[in-house]
Write a protein that holds these residues in place. Structure first.
Motif, PDB file in Angstrom:
ATOM      1  N   LEU A  39      -2.280 -48.221   1.759  1.00 22.21           N
ATOM      2  CA  LEU A  39      -3.309 -47.325   2.281  1.00 22.21           C
ATOM      3  C   LEU A  39      -3.708 -47.740   3.693  1.00 22.21           C
ATOM      4  O   LEU A  39      -3.845 -46.892   4.583  1.00 22.21           O
ATOM      5  CB  LEU A  39      -4.525 -47.333   1.355  1.00 22.21           C
ATOM      6  CG  LEU A  39      -5.724 -46.501   1.793  1.00 22.21           C
ATOM      7  CD1 LEU A  39      -5.357 -45.028   1.826  1.00 22.21           C
ATOM      8  CD2 LEU A  39      -6.903 -46.740   0.879  1.00 22.21           C
ATOM      9  N   LYS A  40      -3.880 -49.031   3.912  1.00 25.64           N
ATOM     10  CA  LYS A  40      -4.234 -49.532   5.235  1.00 25.64           C
ATOM     11  C   LYS A  40      -3.179 -49.134   6.265  1.00 25.64           C
ATOM     12  O   LYS A  40      -3.495 -48.672   7.359  1.00 25.64           O
ATOM     13  CB  LYS A  40      -4.335 -51.059   5.202  1.00 25.64           C
ATOM     14  CG  LYS A  40      -5.690 -51.607   5.460  1.00 25.64           C
ATOM     15  CD  LYS A  40      -5.637 -53.117   5.495  1.00 25.64           C
ATOM     16  CE  LYS A  40      -7.026 -53.692   5.314  1.00 25.64           C
ATOM     17  NZ  LYS A  40      -7.004 -55.153   5.272  1.00 25.64           N
ATOM     18  N   LYS A  41      -1.912 -49.333   5.897  1.00 27.77           N
ATOM     19  CA  LYS A  41      -0.820 -49.006   6.809  1.00 27.77           C
ATOM     20  C   LYS A  41      -0.789 -47.510   7.104  1.00 27.77           C
ATOM     21  O   LYS A  41      -0.562 -47.091   8.239  1.00 27.77           O
ATOM     22  CB  LYS A  41       0.516 -49.450   6.218  1.00 27.77           C
ATOM     23  CG  LYS A  41       0.719 -50.942   6.262  1.00 27.77           C
ATOM     24  CD  LYS A  41       2.041 -51.333   5.650  1.00 27.77           C
ATOM     25  CE  LYS A  41       2.223 -52.846   5.606  1.00 27.77           C
ATOM     26  NZ  LYS A  41       3.483 -53.229   4.959  1.00 27.77           N
ATOM     27  N   ALA A  42      -1.015 -46.701   6.079  1.00 32.63           N
ATOM     28  CA  ALA A  42      -0.988 -45.248   6.262  1.00 32.63           C
ATOM     29  C   ALA A  42      -2.115 -44.802   7.193  1.00 32.63           C
ATOM     30  O   ALA A  42      -1.917 -43.953   8.064  1.00 32.63           O
ATOM     31  CB  ALA A  42      -1.094 -44.549   4.914  1.00 32.63           C
ATOM     32  N   LYS A  43      -3.301 -45.390   7.021  1.00 29.68           N
ATOM     33  CA  LYS A  43      -4.425 -45.032   7.882  1.00 29.68           C
ATOM     34  C   LYS A  43      -4.150 -45.445   9.325  1.00 29.68           C
ATOM     35  O   LYS A  43      -4.454 -44.706  10.256  1.00 29.68           O
ATOM     36  CB  LYS A  43      -5.710 -45.698   7.384  1.00 29.68           C
ATOM     37  CG  LYS A  43      -6.326 -45.007   6.195  1.00 29.68           C
ATOM     38  CD  LYS A  43      -7.651 -45.635   5.826  1.00 29.68           C
ATOM     39  CE  LYS A  43      -8.317 -44.906   4.687  1.00 29.68           C
ATOM     40  NZ  LYS A  43      -9.606 -45.518   4.322  1.00 29.68           N
ATOM     41  N   ALA A  44      -3.568 -46.630   9.499  1.00 33.18           N
ATOM     42  CA  ALA A  44      -3.253 -47.107  10.848  1.00 33.18           C
ATOM     43  C   ALA A  44      -2.218 -46.202  11.503  1.00 33.18           C
ATOM     44  O   ALA A  44      -2.308 -45.897  12.700  1.00 33.18           O
ATOM     45  CB  ALA A  44      -2.750 -48.534  10.789  1.00 33.18           C
ATOM     46  N   ALA A  45      -1.246 -45.758  10.732  1.00 35.17           N
ATOM     47  CA  ALA A  45      -0.211 -44.875  11.272  1.00 35.17           C
ATOM     48  C   ALA A  45      -0.809 -43.536  11.696  1.00 35.17           C
ATOM     49  O   ALA A  45      -0.430 -42.970  12.719  1.00 35.17           O
ATOM     50  CB  ALA A  45       0.885 -44.667  10.239  1.00 35.17           C
TER      51      ALA A  45
END
Length: 69
Positions: A39-45
């Motif tokens: 989820l963190k990676k998706a939000k950052a992307a």
């Protein structure tokens, strides 16, 4: 009243159940951590990706007015 052997058996069964549940809890915690990192990676992307501006449709060509004879 229960005998000592019966009580020991029940304690053994409870311990088995407890260890099984502890393993499941640990597995679920690991799964949650993995999902949170995704989820963190998706939000950052999403933040990093620039938002595309809406393009306007090209202006329509005006037709020449019909000539009168």
């Amino acid at each position: 009243m229960a005998t000592a052997k019966q009580i020991q058996y029940r304690i053994g069964q409870a311990k088995k159940k407890f260890t099984k549940l502890n393993k499941e809890v640990a597995a679920v915690k690991n799964k949650m951590k993995a999902l949170e990192t995704q989820l963190k990676k998706a939000k950052a992307a999403e933040k990093a990706k620039p938002k595309a501006k809406k393009k306007r449709a090209p202006a329509r060509r005006k037709r020449a007015a019909a000539k009168k004879k």
